[in-house]
Write a protein that holds these residues in place. Structure first.
Motif, PDB file in Angstrom:
ATOM      1  N   TRP A   6     -16.525  -2.079  -2.755  1.00 50.22           N
ATOM      2  CA  TRP A   6     -16.850  -1.232  -1.605  1.00 50.22           C
ATOM      3  C   TRP A   6     -15.818  -0.107  -1.462  1.00 50.22           C
ATOM      4  CZ3 TRP A   6     -14.556   0.284   2.928  1.00 50.22           C
ATOM      5  CH2 TRP A   6     -15.392   0.841   3.888  1.00 50.22           C
ATOM      6  N   LYS A   7     -14.546  -0.420  -1.676  1.00 51.42           N
ATOM      7  CA  LYS A   7     -13.514   0.611  -1.577  1.00 51.42           C
ATOM      8  C   LYS A   7     -13.675   1.651  -2.675  1.00 51.42           C
ATOM      9  CE  LYS A   7      -9.793  -1.948  -1.464  1.00 51.42           C
ATOM     10  NZ  LYS A   7      -8.360  -2.278  -1.356  1.00 51.42           N
ATOM     11  N   ASP A   8     -14.140   1.227  -3.868  1.00 56.02           N
ATOM     12  CA  ASP A   8     -14.369   2.192  -4.952  1.00 56.02           C
ATOM     13  C   ASP A   8     -15.471   3.176  -4.594  1.00 56.02           C
ATOM     14  OD1 ASP A   8     -12.418   0.987  -6.453  1.00 56.02           O
ATOM     15  OD2 ASP A   8     -13.798  -0.313  -7.568  1.00 56.02           O
TER      16      ASP A   8
ATOM     17  N   TYR B 295     -15.279  -6.470  -1.742  1.00 53.25           N
ATOM     18  CA  TYR B 295     -14.492  -5.519  -0.953  1.00 53.25           C
ATOM     19  C   TYR B 295     -13.848  -4.460  -1.858  1.00 53.25           C
ATOM     20  CZ  TYR B 295     -11.033  -3.711   2.331  1.00 53.25           C
ATOM     21  OH  TYR B 295     -10.284  -2.885   3.122  1.00 53.25           O
ATOM     22  N   ASP B 296     -13.367  -4.873  -3.032  1.00 52.30           N
ATOM     23  CA  ASP B 296     -12.813  -3.901  -3.980  1.00 52.30           C
ATOM     24  C   ASP B 296     -13.880  -2.911  -4.431  1.00 52.30           C
ATOM     25  OD1 ASP B 296     -10.297  -4.966  -3.874  1.00 52.30           O
ATOM     26  OD2 ASP B 296     -10.572  -6.300  -5.591  1.00 52.30           O
TER      27      ASP B 296
ATOM     28  N   GLU C 180       0.823  -1.195   0.000  1.00 55.02           N
ATOM     29  CA  GLU C 180       0.000   0.000   0.000  1.00 55.02           C
ATOM     30  C   GLU C 180       0.863   1.253   0.000  1.00 55.02           C
ATOM     31  OE1 GLU C 180      -2.361  -0.278   3.487  1.00 55.02           O
ATOM     32  OE2 GLU C 180      -0.673  -0.140   4.875  1.00 55.02           O
TER      33      GLU C 180
ATOM     34  N   GLU D  26      -2.979   5.310   1.576  1.00 55.12           N
ATOM     35  CA  GLU D  26      -3.892   4.241   1.970  1.00 55.12           C
ATOM     36  C   GLU D  26      -3.797   3.894   3.446  1.00 55.12           C
ATOM     37  OE1 GLU D  26      -4.401   1.306  -1.757  1.00 55.12           O
ATOM     38  OE2 GLU D  26      -2.308   1.607  -1.181  1.00 55.12           O
TER      39      GLU D  26
ATOM     40  N   HIS E 107     -16.393   3.978  -1.438  1.00 58.77           N
ATOM     41  CA  HIS E 107     -16.155   4.602  -0.135  1.00 58.77           C
ATOM     42  C   HIS E 107     -14.705   5.076  -0.097  1.00 58.77           C
ATOM     43  CE1 HIS E 107     -19.623   1.966   0.509  1.00 58.77           C
ATOM     44  NE2 HIS E 107     -19.966   2.748   1.503  1.00 58.77           N
ATOM     45  N   ARG E 108     -14.462   6.209  -0.693  1.00 56.59           N
ATOM     46  CA  ARG E 108     -13.107   6.744  -0.758  1.00 56.59           C
ATOM     47  C   ARG E 108     -12.632   7.208   0.613  1.00 56.59           C
ATOM     48  NH1 ARG E 108     -10.790   4.980  -5.382  1.00 56.59           N
ATOM     49  NH2 ARG E 108     -12.163   5.310  -7.170  1.00 56.59           N
ATOM     50  N   ARG E 109     -11.307   7.248   0.778  1.00 58.51           N
ATOM     51  CA  ARG E 109     -10.710   7.676   2.039  1.00 58.51           C
ATOM     52  C   ARG E 109     -11.119   9.112   2.351  1.00 58.51           C
ATOM     53  NH1 ARG E 109      -6.745   6.080   5.227  1.00 58.51           N
ATOM     54  NH2 ARG E 109      -6.192   4.385   3.826  1.00 58.51           N
TER      55      ARG E 109
ATOM     56  N   SER F 122      -4.232   4.471   7.341  1.00 62.45           N
ATOM     57  CA  SER F 122      -5.158   5.232   8.171  1.00 62.45           C
ATOM     58  C   SER F 122      -4.453   6.426   8.806  1.00 62.45           C
ATOM     59  CB  SER F 122      -5.726   4.328   9.269  1.00 62.45           C
ATOM     60  OG  SER F 122      -6.380   5.074  10.249  1.00 62.45           O
TER      61      SER F 122
END
Length: 352
Positions: free
Chosen positions: A337-339, A334-335, A57, A61, A341-343, A63
């Motif tokens: 979901w990450k698309d 999960y991929d 990462e 990426e 739900h951006r950081r 936290s």
């Protein structure tokens, strides 16, 4: 001093960082410095056991709450250099910590890490305990014109780095005020840590040169001493020196036995420990309760057994090799979901 058995990683890190700031402003005894090193080493073990970082990462990426733990090797390097006992071993350990920090910054693409030259990422420790710093000096002899040009370039690079460090320091100071009064949003928090990382990169690149130069001087003095007493036998290592060498070794952790064999090449002559071995060491030191004990139940924590860990690894490998539909579907979900739900999307405070 707080009880480390009941401390979480953030509490342990915050307490050690406060002591680190006090240490920078005053002279402290070697005992207090060694105790602080122990705290940061324990924090390093916690970070590895929790698996907070992955080389796959980027810094963006990671936290925001976990970014600060990238500073652990930098803190350990600075503290290790403050100790003078067993100086050669201290320098070796500090060099490993510095290279570890610089390599992590480069791996994660931390802003400013492009300035780190590849030559600074090579550890000059060989398996016999000696260093290959002499090999650096056996380069081709340069002409006077080349030497002058190199000196001019080095001076210009130092001036640019100094200006950059001042700018990063001013930005970090301004952002820290916002952090302390609670008005900083997530982007400003990340900006503070990125400026802090940049300051440490510039500081440690400079310190790395001094460390390697001091090692060359110590090795040269040792060679002269051996040459003056060729016929004398090597002195027997005392129990005290053996104890010192044990505590001088940096904390380097890998996930499993396979990584232990692979990454051992990066730290020659220094034994590595797996996460499981470090966990057992923490239990023996009293930093963590034993799995299944009453203390573990009180902390709502049950350490996984070796059989459970091995079973999880085997199941994951079987799912990957057999193209398990459920495993693949979960990975794709999960991929997706990450698309969606951006950081940073969950925290819009101060962003209008």
């Amino acid at each position: 001093m707080a009880d480390q058995d009941s401390e979480s990683l953030p509490q342990l890190f915050n307490r050690a960082e406060i002591q680190m700031e006090k240490l920078e402003d005053s002279e402290r005894s070697p005992e207090s410095i060694s105790a602080l090193i122990k705290q940061f080493e324990t924090a390093t073990k916690f970070v590895s056991i929790l698996g907070l970082f992955s080389r796959n990462e980027s810094a963006d990426e990671i936290s925001t709450a976990d970014l600060r733990y990238l500073l652990l090797p930098a803190y350990l390097a600075r503290l290790t250099l403050k100790l003078t006992d067993g100086r050669k071993a201290r320098l070796d350990a500090a060099e490993i910590y510095i290279v570890d920090y610089l390599q992590r910054c480069k791996d994660y693409g931390v802003p400013g890490s492009n300035a780190i030259p590849d030559k600074d990422l090579k550890i000059s420790i060989q398996e016999n305990g000696s260093s290959d710093t002499d090999a650096v000096q056996t380069s081709t002899v340069k002409s006077p014109q080349d030497q002058i040009a190199e000196a001019v370039n080095k001076r210009a690079a130092k001036i640019a780095a100094f200006k950059h460090k001042l700018e990063s320091k001013e930005k970090a100071a301004a952002l820290r005020k916002k952090l302390e009064d609670g008005s900083a949003d997530e982007n400003e928090q990340r900006g503070y840590y990125y400026n802090l990382f940049n300051m440490w990169i510039l500081d440690l690149m400079e310190e790395l040169d001094f460390v390697r130069e001091e090692k060359r001087l110590l090795e040269h003095r040792e060679k002269l001493s051996r040459g003056a007493s060729e016929d004398e036998q090597q002195p027997v290592q005392s129990p005290m020196s053996k104890t010192l060498s044990k505590f001088n070794k940096p904390v380097t952790i890998v996930k499993n036995e396979l990584q232990k064999q692979v990454f051992g090449a990066g730290y020659p002559s220094l034994p590595l420990l797996t996460v499981d071995e470090f966990y057992q060491e923490l239990v023996q030191e009293g930093a963590l309760p034993a799995p299944g004990s009453k203390a573990a139940k009180n902390l709502n924590y049950m350490g996984p057994t070796q059989a459970e860990l091995e079973s999880d690894d085997v199941k994951k490998e079987q799912d990957v090799e057999s193209d398990n539909p459920e495993y693949l579907r979960n990975a794709r979900d999960y991929d997706d979901w990450k698309d969606d739900h951006r950081r940073g999307w969950g925290n819009r405070i101060g962003q209008g």
